[in-house]
Design a protein around this motif. Structure first.
Motif, PDB file in Angstrom:
ATOM      1  N   LEU A   1      38.432  41.336  36.011  1.00 54.02           N
ATOM      2  CA  LEU A   1      37.694  40.318  36.746  1.00 54.02           C
ATOM      3  C   LEU A   1      37.174  40.859  38.082  1.00 54.02           C
ATOM      4  CD1 LEU A   1      38.598  36.596  36.967  1.00 54.02           C
ATOM      5  CD2 LEU A   1      37.923  37.793  39.031  1.00 54.02           C
ATOM      6  N   CYS A   2      38.034  41.586  38.813  1.00 51.35           N
ATOM      7  CA  CYS A   2      37.606  42.141  40.098  1.00 51.35           C
ATOM      8  C   CYS A   2      36.470  43.148  39.920  1.00 51.35           C
ATOM      9  CB  CYS A   2      38.787  42.812  40.796  1.00 51.35           C
ATOM     10  SG  CYS A   2      40.031  41.648  41.389  1.00 51.35           S
ATOM     11  N   ASP A   3      36.565  43.956  38.883  1.00 48.65           N
ATOM     12  CA  ASP A   3      35.524  44.952  38.641  1.00 48.65           C
ATOM     13  C   ASP A   3      34.208  44.285  38.247  1.00 48.65           C
ATOM     14  OD1 ASP A   3      35.009  47.876  38.471  1.00 48.65           O
ATOM     15  OD2 ASP A   3      34.524  47.378  36.407  1.00 48.65           O
ATOM     16  N   GLU A   4      34.282  43.292  37.381  1.00 43.05           N
ATOM     17  CA  GLU A   4      33.064  42.607  36.942  1.00 43.05           C
ATOM     18  C   GLU A   4      32.463  41.758  38.056  1.00 43.05           C
ATOM     19  OE1 GLU A   4      31.539  43.321  34.279  1.00 43.05           O
ATOM     20  OE2 GLU A   4      33.146  44.591  33.524  1.00 43.05           O
TER      21      GLU A   4
ATOM     22  N   GLU B   1      32.046  39.975  48.914  1.00 42.27           N
ATOM     23  CA  GLU B   1      31.841  41.269  48.280  1.00 42.27           C
ATOM     24  C   GLU B   1      32.786  41.479  47.109  1.00 42.27           C
ATOM     25  OE1 GLU B   1      29.578  43.614  48.738  1.00 42.27           O
ATOM     26  OE2 GLU B   1      28.552  42.366  50.213  1.00 42.27           O
ATOM     27  N   GLN B   2      33.985  40.949  47.209  1.00 38.52           N
ATOM     28  CA  GLN B   2      34.979  41.110  46.155  1.00 38.52           C
ATOM     29  C   GLN B   2      35.562  39.754  45.801  1.00 38.52           C
ATOM     30  OE1 GLN B   2      37.842  44.042  47.416  1.00 38.52           O
ATOM     31  NE2 GLN B   2      36.360  45.699  47.331  1.00 38.52           N
TER      32      GLN B   2
ATOM     33  N   SER C   1      44.167  39.950  50.866  1.00 40.97           N
ATOM     34  CA  SER C   1      44.210  39.204  49.615  1.00 40.97           C
ATOM     35  C   SER C   1      43.049  39.505  48.690  1.00 40.97           C
ATOM     36  CB  SER C   1      44.226  37.705  49.913  1.00 40.97           C
ATOM     37  OG  SER C   1      43.021  37.327  50.535  1.00 40.97           O
ATOM     38  N   VAL C   2      42.060  40.250  49.180  1.00 41.62           N
ATOM     39  CA  VAL C   2      40.951  40.540  48.284  1.00 41.62           C
ATOM     40  C   VAL C   2      41.376  41.543  47.241  1.00 41.62           C
ATOM     41  CG1 VAL C   2      39.238  40.035  50.037  1.00 41.62           C
ATOM     42  CG2 VAL C   2      40.049  42.371  49.768  1.00 41.62           C
ATOM     43  N   CYS C   3      40.658  41.492  46.131  1.00 43.72           N
ATOM     44  CA  CYS C   3      41.015  42.352  45.003  1.00 43.72           C
ATOM     45  C   CYS C   3      40.640  43.795  45.302  1.00 43.72           C
ATOM     46  CB  CYS C   3      40.294  41.873  43.749  1.00 43.72           C
ATOM     47  SG  CYS C   3      40.576  42.898  42.313  1.00 43.72           S
ATOM     48  N   VAL C   4      41.610  44.694  45.347  1.00 43.28           N
ATOM     49  CA  VAL C   4      41.378  46.117  45.536  1.00 43.28           C
ATOM     50  C   VAL C   4      42.113  46.859  44.435  1.00 43.28           C
ATOM     51  CG1 VAL C   4      41.646  48.084  47.062  1.00 43.28           C
ATOM     52  CG2 VAL C   4      41.176  45.830  48.027  1.00 43.28           C
ATOM     53  N   LEU C   5      41.398  47.692  43.685  1.00 38.69           N
ATOM     54  CA  LEU C   5      41.996  48.425  42.578  1.00 38.69           C
ATOM     55  C   LEU C   5      42.614  49.717  43.078  1.00 38.69           C
ATOM     56  CD1 LEU C   5      39.245  47.829  39.928  1.00 38.69           C
ATOM     57  CD2 LEU C   5      41.312  46.515  40.356  1.00 38.69           C
ATOM     58  N   GLU C   6      43.705  50.106  42.460  1.00 35.57           N
ATOM     59  CA  GLU C   6      44.457  51.253  42.948  1.00 35.57           C
ATOM     60  C   GLU C   6      43.823  52.588  42.633  1.00 35.57           C
ATOM     61  OE1 GLU C   6      45.636  48.669  41.481  1.00 35.57           O
ATOM     62  OE2 GLU C   6      47.425  47.896  42.478  1.00 35.57           O
ATOM     63  N   ASP C   7      42.985  52.676  41.573  1.00 34.64           N
ATOM     64  CA  ASP C   7      42.330  53.932  41.257  1.00 34.64           C
ATOM     65  C   ASP C   7      40.940  53.644  40.735  1.00 34.64           C
ATOM     66  OD1 ASP C   7      42.461  53.368  38.458  1.00 34.64           O
ATOM     67  OD2 ASP C   7      44.539  54.058  38.460  1.00 34.64           O
ATOM     68  N   THR C   8      40.223  54.681  40.384  1.00 34.51           N
ATOM     69  CA  THR C   8      38.820  54.530  40.009  1.00 34.51           C
ATOM     70  C   THR C   8      38.637  54.003  38.602  1.00 34.51           C
ATOM     71  OG1 THR C   8      38.757  56.834  39.304  1.00 34.51           O
ATOM     72  CG2 THR C   8      38.105  56.358  41.573  1.00 34.51           C
ATOM     73  N   SER C   9      39.664  54.015  37.801  1.00 35.40           N
ATOM     74  CA  SER C   9      39.548  53.515  36.436  1.00 35.40           C
ATOM     75  C   SER C   9      40.389  52.255  36.304  1.00 35.40           C
ATOM     76  CB  SER C   9      40.013  54.573  35.427  1.00 35.40           C
ATOM     77  OG  SER C   9      39.869  54.074  34.123  1.00 35.40           O
TER      78      SER C   9
END
Length: 734
Positions: free
Chosen positions: A465-468, A537-538, A719-727
């Motif tokens: 969801l965060c990526d999309e 933004e996120q 609290s914003v969605c941040v992914l831990e790695d690039t994939s």
């Protein structure tokens, strides 16, 4: 003879000592004969400039009044314009483009005189044949999809677009008559008798021959061939009903067509169309509201290309109903600033009209041209109603599209992009029905998203969801469409070849989850737009929650990276069982279900002989989607579905060539664990259910800000969605 060319040849021969020069002179002289010998591997390449074109007598011969009366090189070259060898065709194009860019008026008059001007209509006829061949290839692809079929389509697309770029290069030479000849040829050989008659309302959402390639070719012509008259004439023709082109004077068109032996019976025209009273513009909108994925994408592509075509008059966009709101406001603001008319009044009026300033007058010019020059006179008075009505129809169709079920999310994004282009910063043109449709559709998808919290891929839900979210925001705010026109043809192949996904598998569930998330994100962002709020933004979600003090993850001694094969784990909460990964090789292991935030695992560990109550991880599988079930006949057996640990069709590293690796798509595995008694088996089952609940509840808690638009939520930056790695498409801990 006047320039003593043969004497020059003799002089050059006396000076040279190599064999290559005499051979070149002989080949050059051969071009002066009536039957030049040209093959694909031996083509004369001559660079022509204005200063030398008349010095070389074998290129052009002038009369005493400086009129070109003979041009052997050009005349003989165009005889090979349709040669079966592509190298020969390429060489001919190089020669002709050099001639067109010479810039000499007498040369220009020569190439546009009779019979030499027929070359341009012959080019369009050749292109028409390629268009028909493309339609046949698409029909074959639907019956027999595969790598060879897609390669053939791509090759045909490349050839078609190369031809259009050649037309564009010819036009760029700036010879007025050539631009007119190409425009007339495209309209009378291709557009009127072939492409426009193929656009018709299809019964039962059918996909008939001709519609898809027609939509694609219209897009390509508008995008590549930069001729103002051509673009505006095509746009003006969209106001006509289909009947105008199926009942017009085809004799006039036929006289203009030179088939060169092409099969004229293959024309895509069908007279048994339905709803012939609809204008072609309304047919495109009908595709959007009622057509299948391919028709929706094709129609959106045409509207997007029209919107992006710089050669198209703003008046035409205005009457089509697709003039962006910012362009309307820019014109009205300028009028208000300079004190012209009632620009200020119109700027702040929801019913602003640009017709008072004559912006719609150019449309009639092209309607008259279609009637007088091309002989299409069928234009009922009720076809062109009002630009306000047309704009409402477009916006209504796009809103309804965004709320349509069973349409690909990718295509819905394209519709959302077009809607945001028309309304970049205001929803004043939405009526109450539009707002209600969007709200109801959003609520439906929000409910479906909540159900997905307990689905097979719940551990992936937030990362996807965060990526999309970021992708959708970029797509909506982009200044140009995301796709090339050829995507409508490739979609046809993709649909035909998508049958390898097994229904009921976790892979199919993953695709459904991804589609659901993409549509939810689009509708969520549109809802924010309708509420007049800024788009973040996120995706805003709650931060990770604290782990319970007595959770199994803490008791197992695992780190934040989760369990991995070969790592040590505490067996305090584990249950002993047996499993066989190979026939006849039963293993005694300990089973443990663990959740850690929004991730979870099934763990099998072998006990360490010298360190009781500790073991080494032997195998790990995802917790989500394991679907635990106690065997009906053996109460000590526990069946588990083992889902893949990633979504391969979303991971660019694992799935670069989508469709080509369909044989390697992972299938669901199975574990059957045998416990020592029924009570232990039931305990293992309850352990899994409890950990799945922990995982699902945490996912649902973190998603709450996205599920309640009416409540203003103050979220901190953490609290914003941040992914831990690039994939983002991997199972990993919170």
């Amino acid at each position: 003879m006047e320039k003593q060319v043969m004497g020059e040849f003799v002089r050059v021969l006396k000076l040279t000592r190599t064999v290559s020069v005499p051979l070149q002179l002989l080949q050059t002289a051969k071009w002066l004969s009536s039957k030049p010998l040209v093959s694909g591997s031996d083509v004369l390449d001559i660079r022509i400039v204005k200063e030398t074109i008349f010095e070389w007598g074998f290129l052009a011969v002038c009369s005493r009044v400086d009129e070109v009366v003979s041009f052997p090189l050009y005349v003989e070259a165009i005889r090979f314009a349709f040669h079966e060898e592509s190298m020969v065709r390429t060489a001919v194009r190089a020669v002709t483009l050099n001639v067109y860019h010479v810039g000499d008026d007498s040369v220009n008059r020569y190439i546009t005189s009779i019979p030499h001007k027929d070359y341009f209509s012959n080019l369009i006829s050749f292109f028409r044949k390629q268009s028909m061949d493309l339609n046949k290839r698409l029909s074959v692809t639907q019956l027999n999809p595969g790598p060879d079929a897609i390669s053939a389509i791509i090759a045909a697309v490349d050839e078609i677009e190369d031809n259009l770029y050649y037309f564009s290069d010819v036009v760029s030479s700036g010879i007025p008559d050539v631009g007119r000849l190409i425009t007339d040829g495209i309209m009378m050989i291709l557009i009127f008798p072939l492409l426009l008659p193929s656009l018709r309302v299809l019964p039962n959402n059918d996909m008939q021959d001709g519609v898809v390639p027609s939509l694609y070719l219209l897009c390509c012509i508008l995008r590549i061939v930069k001729i103002k008259d051509l673009a505006n004439t095509i746009a003006a023709a969209l106001f006509y009903p289909l009947e105008a082109f199926t009942k017009s004077s085809w004799g006039k068109f036929d006289c203009f067509i030179s088939d060169h032996g092409f099969d004229s019976d293959a024309v895509l025209v069908q007279n048994d169309c339905t709803s012939s009273n609809l204008s072609l513009r309304e047919v495109l909108l009908a595709y959007i509201t009622k057509g299948n994925d391919i028709l929706v994408l094709g129609s959106l592509s045409v509207l997007a290309i029209l919107l992006q075509t710089k050669e198209l008059d703003e008046s035409m966009l205005y009457w089509l109903g697709i003039l962006p709101q910012r362009k309307q406001h820019k014109k009205l603001l300028l009028q208000a600033l300079v004190g012209e008319g009632s620009g200020e009044e119109q700027l702040f009026s929801s019913k602003s009209s640009l017709t008072r300033d004559g912006i719609g007058t150019d449309v009639n010019v092209y309607h008259n041209k279609i009637k007088e020059q091309y002989g299409v006179s069928f234009l009922p008075s009720n076809v062109v109603i009002s630009p306000h009505v047309h704009r409402f129809q477009v916006i209504d169709a796009l809103v309804n599209l965004c709320c349509r079920p069973n349409i690909s999310a990718e295509i819905l994004w394209d519709g959302g992009w077009l809607l945001r282009q028309l309304l970049p910063y205001s929803v004043s043109e939405f009526n109450s029905n539009h707002l209600e449709l969007l709200k109801v559709s959003y609520n439906n998808y929000a409910s479906a998203l909540v159900e997905e919290v307990r689905g097979i891929w719940s551990d992936f839900l937030i990362s996807v969801l965060c990526d999309e979210w970021r992708k959708c925001k970029r797509a909506m705010e982009s200044s140009s469409p995301r796709k090339e026109p050829s995507c409508v043809l490739l979609l046809l192949w993709k649909i035909a070849s998508d049958g390898y996904i097994t229904e009921g598998s976790s892979f199919a569930a993953g695709k459904r989850m991804h589609e659901l998330v993409k549509v939810f994100v689009l509708l969520h962002q549109l809802q924010i737009f309708t509420l007049g709020r800024a788009l973040s933004e996120q995706a805003l979600i709650y931060p990770p929650g604290d782990l319970p003090a007595n959770c199994r993850a803490r008791g197992s001694g695992l780190g934040v990276s989760g369990p991995k094969a070969g790592t040590e784990v505490s067996l305090g909460n584990a249950l002993p069982c047996r499993i066989a990964f190979e026939r006849g090789k039963e293993l005694h292991v300990y089973f443990l279900a663990i959740s850690l935030g929004i991730s979870g695992w099934l763990v099998l560990a072998e006990e360490l002989p010298l360190k009781k109550s500790h073991g080494v991880v032997r195998s790990v599988a995802p917790l989500a989607g394991c679907n635990p079930r106690i065997d009906d006949n053996h109460a000590t057996w526990l069946h588990l579905r083992i889902r893949g640990s990633s979504l391969p069709f979303l991971d660019p590293v694992q799935f670069k060539d989508y469709g080509k690796k369909k044989a390697k798509v992972s299938v669901d595995g199975r574990w059957t664990l045998a416990f020592r008694d029924e009570e232990t088996c039931k305990s293992a089952f309850l352990m899994i259910v409890e950990e799945i609940n922990f995982l699902s509840n945490e996912v649902h808690r973190r998603l709450k800000p996205l599920l309640n638009l009416e409540t203003e939520i103050d979220l901190s930056g953490s609290s914003v969605c941040v992914l831990e790695d690039t994939s983002p498409y991997r199972t990993r801990p919170n």
